[in-house]
Structure formats: C-alpha cells, structure tokens
Design a protein around this motif. Structure first.
Motif, PDB file in Angstrom:
ATOM      1  N   ILE A  29       0.811  -1.214   0.000  1.00  0.00           N
ATOM      2  CA  ILE A  29       0.000   0.000   0.000  1.00  0.00           C
ATOM      3  C   ILE A  29       0.849   1.272   0.000  1.00  0.00           C
ATOM      4  CG2 ILE A  29      -2.000  -1.099   1.092  1.00  0.00           C
ATOM      5  CD1 ILE A  29      -1.097   0.436   3.697  1.00  0.00           C
ATOM      6  N   VAL A  86      -0.176   4.543  -1.780  1.00  0.00           N
ATOM      7  CA  VAL A  86      -1.364   5.272  -1.320  1.00  0.00           C
ATOM      8  C   VAL A  86      -1.383   5.446   0.203  1.00  0.00           C
ATOM      9  CG1 VAL A  86      -2.766   4.595  -3.307  1.00  0.00           C
ATOM     10  CG2 VAL A  86      -2.762   3.152  -1.260  1.00  0.00           C
ATOM     11  N   ASN A  87      -0.331   5.011   0.873  1.00  0.00           N
ATOM     12  CA  ASN A  87      -0.305   5.026   2.331  1.00  0.00           C
ATOM     13  C   ASN A  87      -0.414   6.438   2.904  1.00  0.00           C
ATOM     14  OD1 ASN A  87      -0.309   3.648   4.785  1.00  0.00           O
ATOM     15  ND2 ASN A  87       1.906   3.857   5.015  1.00  0.00           N
ATOM     16  N   ALA A 111      -1.863   9.094   1.575  1.00  0.00           N
ATOM     17  CA  ALA A 111      -3.258   9.537   1.414  1.00  0.00           C
ATOM     18  C   ALA A 111      -4.168   8.842   2.415  1.00  0.00           C
ATOM     19  CB  ALA A 111      -3.728   9.271  -0.018  1.00  0.00           C
ATOM     20  N   ALA A 112      -3.928   7.564   2.667  1.00  0.00           N
ATOM     21  CA  ALA A 112      -4.741   6.820   3.631  1.00  0.00           C
ATOM     22  C   ALA A 112      -4.577   7.384   5.033  1.00  0.00           C
ATOM     23  CB  ALA A 112      -4.376   5.338   3.601  1.00  0.00           C
ATOM     24  N   CYS A 157     -13.186   6.563   0.184  1.00  0.00           N
ATOM     25  CA  CYS A 157     -11.804   6.761  -0.254  1.00  0.00           C
ATOM     26  C   CYS A 157     -10.980   5.493  -0.095  1.00  0.00           C
ATOM     27  CB  CYS A 157     -11.162   7.941   0.459  1.00  0.00           C
ATOM     28  SG  CYS A 157     -10.920   7.717   2.232  1.00  0.00           S
ATOM     29  N   LYS A 216     -11.387   3.664  -3.314  1.00  0.00           N
ATOM     30  CA  LYS A 216     -10.647   4.321  -4.394  1.00  0.00           C
ATOM     31  C   LYS A 216      -9.154   4.065  -4.264  1.00  0.00           C
ATOM     32  CE  LYS A 216      -9.506   8.680  -6.594  1.00  0.00           C
ATOM     33  NZ  LYS A 216      -8.248   8.111  -7.008  1.00  0.00           N
ATOM     34  N   LEU A 217      -8.630   4.195  -3.041  1.00  0.00           N
ATOM     35  CA  LEU A 217      -7.201   3.961  -2.835  1.00  0.00           C
ATOM     36  C   LEU A 217      -6.831   2.514  -3.145  1.00  0.00           C
ATOM     37  CD1 LEU A 217      -6.715   6.005   0.462  1.00  0.00           C
ATOM     38  CD2 LEU A 217      -5.934   6.644  -1.831  1.00  0.00           C
ATOM     39  N   ASP A 256      -6.862   2.046  -6.839  1.00  0.00           N
ATOM     40  CA  ASP A 256      -5.705   2.701  -7.465  1.00  0.00           C
ATOM     41  C   ASP A 256      -4.486   1.796  -7.526  1.00  0.00           C
ATOM     42  OD1 ASP A 256      -7.187   4.999  -7.861  1.00  0.00           O
ATOM     43  OD2 ASP A 256      -6.226   6.146  -6.240  1.00  0.00           O
ATOM     44  N   ILE A 257      -4.367   0.839  -6.582  1.00  0.00           N
ATOM     45  CA  ILE A 257      -3.207  -0.055  -6.607  1.00  0.00           C
ATOM     46  C   ILE A 257      -3.574  -1.445  -7.140  1.00  0.00           C
ATOM     47  CG2 ILE A 257      -1.904   1.195  -4.848  1.00  0.00           C
ATOM     48  CD1 ILE A 257      -2.790  -0.958  -2.812  1.00  0.00           C
TER      49      ILE A 257
END
Length: 159
Positions: A62, A65-66, A68-69, A80, A83-84, A87-88
């Motif tokens: 992750i 996106v980590n 943003a998370a 979200c 979505k995150l 995204d990966i």
C-alpha cells in the motif's frame, strides 16, 4: 467472502493501517499515545502477514497510497478506502479500527469492501480487555483464525 476455484488467482487485497477511535477520558485529556499508534501499525502488519501466508489472498503493497490513507478517516471518507485500493489494483479493501472506551475496555473491528463496487463484503469484531501489546496481538490472532481465515466464514448457511 467469495470462494475461488483451485485454478483462480487469490483476490488481491489492500490492508490499510488500523485507526484508533479513542472515546476514553485518558485520550481526551492526554491525546494520542505512541504505544497505541505502534500497536495499530502492528495489528495491520499481523493481518497482512497472516493473509499472505494463508495463500488465500495476495496482499498488495500500500506504499503508493499510504500517505493519502493516513490523511483520511477511512471509516468516514465516503469510499476513499475503495478508491485507494482500486488505485493499486486491489480486489478488496480492508480497513480496521480499535475503539478504546478505557484502558480496560477496547474493541477491534475489521471491514472488507469490494474495491470494484464499494459494497461491503464482511465485517468482524472482537472485544478485548486490557490495553497491552499481548491483548491486541491475541485479539487480532483470534479474528484471523476464527473469522478471516475460518472455513466457510461468511458463506450462506443452510436453513
């Protein structure tokens, strides 16, 4: 959770770090504790390791996106997490919380959502007594053994 055939690829999962919901008096007065933040990260890592070792899931990194998370409330961000995860390239988004009422009364929760549709797949919870590394580790181990990796967990039961 959906079953996969012997020849199908295991579902790809994004397991996000757990979040603390601290409604304790201590938390209100003293704010976040470093030991609890470390336990949150350890809980997620314990879950990632167990899922990967089981062969039933392919745990994705992750890292992209980590950040943003960590800057989102994954339980209340309007999807979200999905979505995150999407995204990966994940099939499932896995989030978790630990709700702290006091140093004696805590509750660990794991939520799975379909990263393609956003629909809930499963939710599981366990109460724990005591705010220690051992109680958190044992609670996560119980959830993994008796919920996440239990045979036929979440499958419809014959009536």
């Amino acid at each position: 959770m959906s079953a996969t055939s012997a020849y199908a690829e295991p579902p790809k999962v994004a397991v996000f770090d757990f979040e603390l919901i601290d409604t304790s008096l201590q938390g209100e007065v003293q704010g976040p504790r470093q030991d609890e933040q470390q336990r949150l990260a350890h809980a997620a890592e314990q879950l990632r390791s167990a899922l990967q070792e089981s062969g039933k899931f392919r745990v994705l990194d992750i890292a992209p996106v980590n950040d943003a998370a960590h800057h989102s409330n994954l339980q209340a961000c309007g999807g979200c997490d999905v979505k995150l995860a999407s995204d990966i390239g994940a099939d499932l988004a896995i989030t978790g919380t630990v709700q702290k009422v006091s140093n004696l009364i805590l509750n660990m929760n794991i939520y799975l959502r379909d990263a393609h549709t956003g629909k809930p797949v499963a939710a599981m919870t366990a109460d724990m007594r005591g705010n220690t590394e051992e109680s958190w580790t044992r609670t996560m181990a119980w959830l993994i053994r008796n919920r996440m990796l239990a045979p036929n967990y979440g499958a419809p039961q014959a009536q």
